[in-house]
Scaffold this motif. Structure first.
Motif, mmCIF file in Angstrom:
data_model
loop_
_atom_site.group_PDB
_atom_site.id
_atom_site.type_symbol
_atom_site.label_atom_id
_atom_site.label_comp_id
_atom_site.label_asym_id
_atom_site.label_seq_id
_atom_site.Cartn_x
_atom_site.Cartn_y
_atom_site.Cartn_z
ATOM 1 N N GLY A 48 0.819 -1.210 0.000
ATOM 2 C CA GLY A 48 0.000 0.000 0.000
ATOM 3 C C GLY A 48 0.849 1.255 0.000
ATOM 4 N N LEU A 49 1.944 1.231 0.751
ATOM 5 C CA LEU A 49 2.845 2.375 0.797
ATOM 6 C C LEU A 49 3.532 2.593 -0.542
ATOM 7 C CD1 LEU A 49 4.119 4.582 2.527
ATOM 8 C CD2 LEU A 49 5.870 2.953 3.203
ATOM 9 N N VAL A 50 3.962 1.511 -1.183
ATOM 10 C CA VAL A 50 4.584 1.612 -2.510
ATOM 11 C C VAL A 50 3.580 2.159 -3.519
ATOM 12 C CG1 VAL A 50 5.560 0.275 -4.423
ATOM 13 C CG2 VAL A 50 6.314 -0.166 -2.089
ATOM 14 N N GLY A 51 2.348 1.668 -3.463
ATOM 15 C CA GLY A 51 1.304 2.163 -4.355
ATOM 16 C C GLY A 51 1.030 3.645 -4.158
ATOM 17 N N LEU A 52 1.013 4.090 -2.908
ATOM 18 C CA LEU A 52 0.794 5.503 -2.604
ATOM 19 C C LEU A 52 1.942 6.367 -3.127
ATOM 20 C CD1 LEU A 52 -0.988 7.601 -1.190
ATOM 21 C CD2 LEU A 52 0.335 7.176 0.887
ATOM 22 N N ILE A 53 3.159 5.899 -2.975
ATOM 23 C CA ILE A 53 4.319 6.637 -3.471
ATOM 24 C C ILE A 53 4.265 6.750 -4.992
ATOM 25 C CG2 ILE A 53 6.835 6.529 -3.750
ATOM 26 C CD1 ILE A 53 6.912 5.341 -0.878
ATOM 27 N N ILE A 54 3.905 5.664 -5.667
ATOM 28 C CA ILE A 54 3.795 5.693 -7.126
ATOM 29 C C ILE A 54 2.702 6.658 -7.552
ATOM 30 C CG2 ILE A 54 3.151 4.318 -9.148
ATOM 31 C CD1 ILE A 54 4.631 1.970 -7.798
ATOM 32 N N LEU A 55 1.574 6.662 -6.847
ATOM 33 C CA LEU A 55 0.484 7.583 -7.165
ATOM 34 C C LEU A 55 0.923 9.036 -7.025
ATOM 35 C CD1 LEU A 55 -2.520 8.102 -7.806
ATOM 36 C CD2 LEU A 55 -2.931 7.999 -5.339
ATOM 37 N N VAL A 56 1.609 9.352 -5.948
ATOM 38 C CA VAL A 56 2.084 10.723 -5.727
ATOM 39 C C VAL A 56 3.085 11.123 -6.808
ATOM 40 C CG1 VAL A 56 3.439 12.170 -4.159
ATOM 41 C CG2 VAL A 56 1.621 10.717 -3.253
ATOM 42 N N LEU A 57 4.002 10.236 -7.149
ATOM 43 C CA LEU A 57 4.981 10.536 -8.194
ATOM 44 C C LEU A 57 4.309 10.711 -9.555
ATOM 45 C CD1 LEU A 57 7.930 8.190 -7.199
ATOM 46 C CD2 LEU A 57 7.849 10.680 -7.047
ATOM 47 N N ASP A 58 3.284 9.902 -9.845
ATOM 48 C CA ASP A 58 2.556 10.043 -11.109
ATOM 49 C C ASP A 58 1.832 11.385 -11.181
ATOM 50 O OD1 ASP A 58 3.378 7.657 -12.190
ATOM 51 O OD2 ASP A 58 1.593 6.548 -11.592
ATOM 52 N N GLY A 117 5.564 4.321 -17.375
ATOM 53 C CA GLY A 117 5.373 5.674 -17.892
ATOM 54 C C GLY A 117 6.152 6.704 -17.096
ATOM 55 N N LEU A 118 6.199 6.524 -15.784
ATOM 56 C CA LEU A 118 6.962 7.437 -14.927
ATOM 57 C C LEU A 118 8.455 7.347 -15.223
ATOM 58 C CD1 LEU A 118 6.751 9.416 -12.522
ATOM 59 C CD2 LEU A 118 7.058 7.451 -11.029
ATOM 60 N N ILE A 119 8.944 6.145 -15.423
ATOM 61 C CA ILE A 119 10.368 5.964 -15.732
ATOM 62 C C ILE A 119 10.704 6.583 -17.086
ATOM 63 C CG2 ILE A 119 12.145 4.245 -16.243
ATOM 64 C CD1 ILE A 119 10.709 2.432 -14.144
#
Length: 63
Positions: free
Chosen positions: A7-17, A48-50
């Motif tokens: 969940g934390l990894v998913g949240l970090i990816i969402l914020v970065l996106d 896509g972020l990368i």
């Protein structure tokens, strides 16, 4: 512990996106390029972020 970490990894990816999408919108790229970048980031969040980090348009940064 595993679900909390995921969940934390998913949240970090969402914020970065979201941050990447905001930077794409602020960039001086053309409208078509902005749309393509935003769609790439939305449909392929990690890849896509990368790709955006390596080759994407940069925002208008004033120093």
């Amino acid at each position: 512990m595993g679900s909390t970490f995921n969940g934390l990894v998913g949240l970090i990816i969402l914020v970065l996106d979201i941050w990447a999408i905001i930077n794409v919108i602020k960039s001086s790229a053309g409208t078509g390029a902005k749309v393509i970048w935003v769609l790439l980031i939305i449909f392929l969040p990690v890849l896509g972020l990368i790709i955006w980090a390596i080759a994407g348009p940069r925002g208008n940064v004033r120093i």
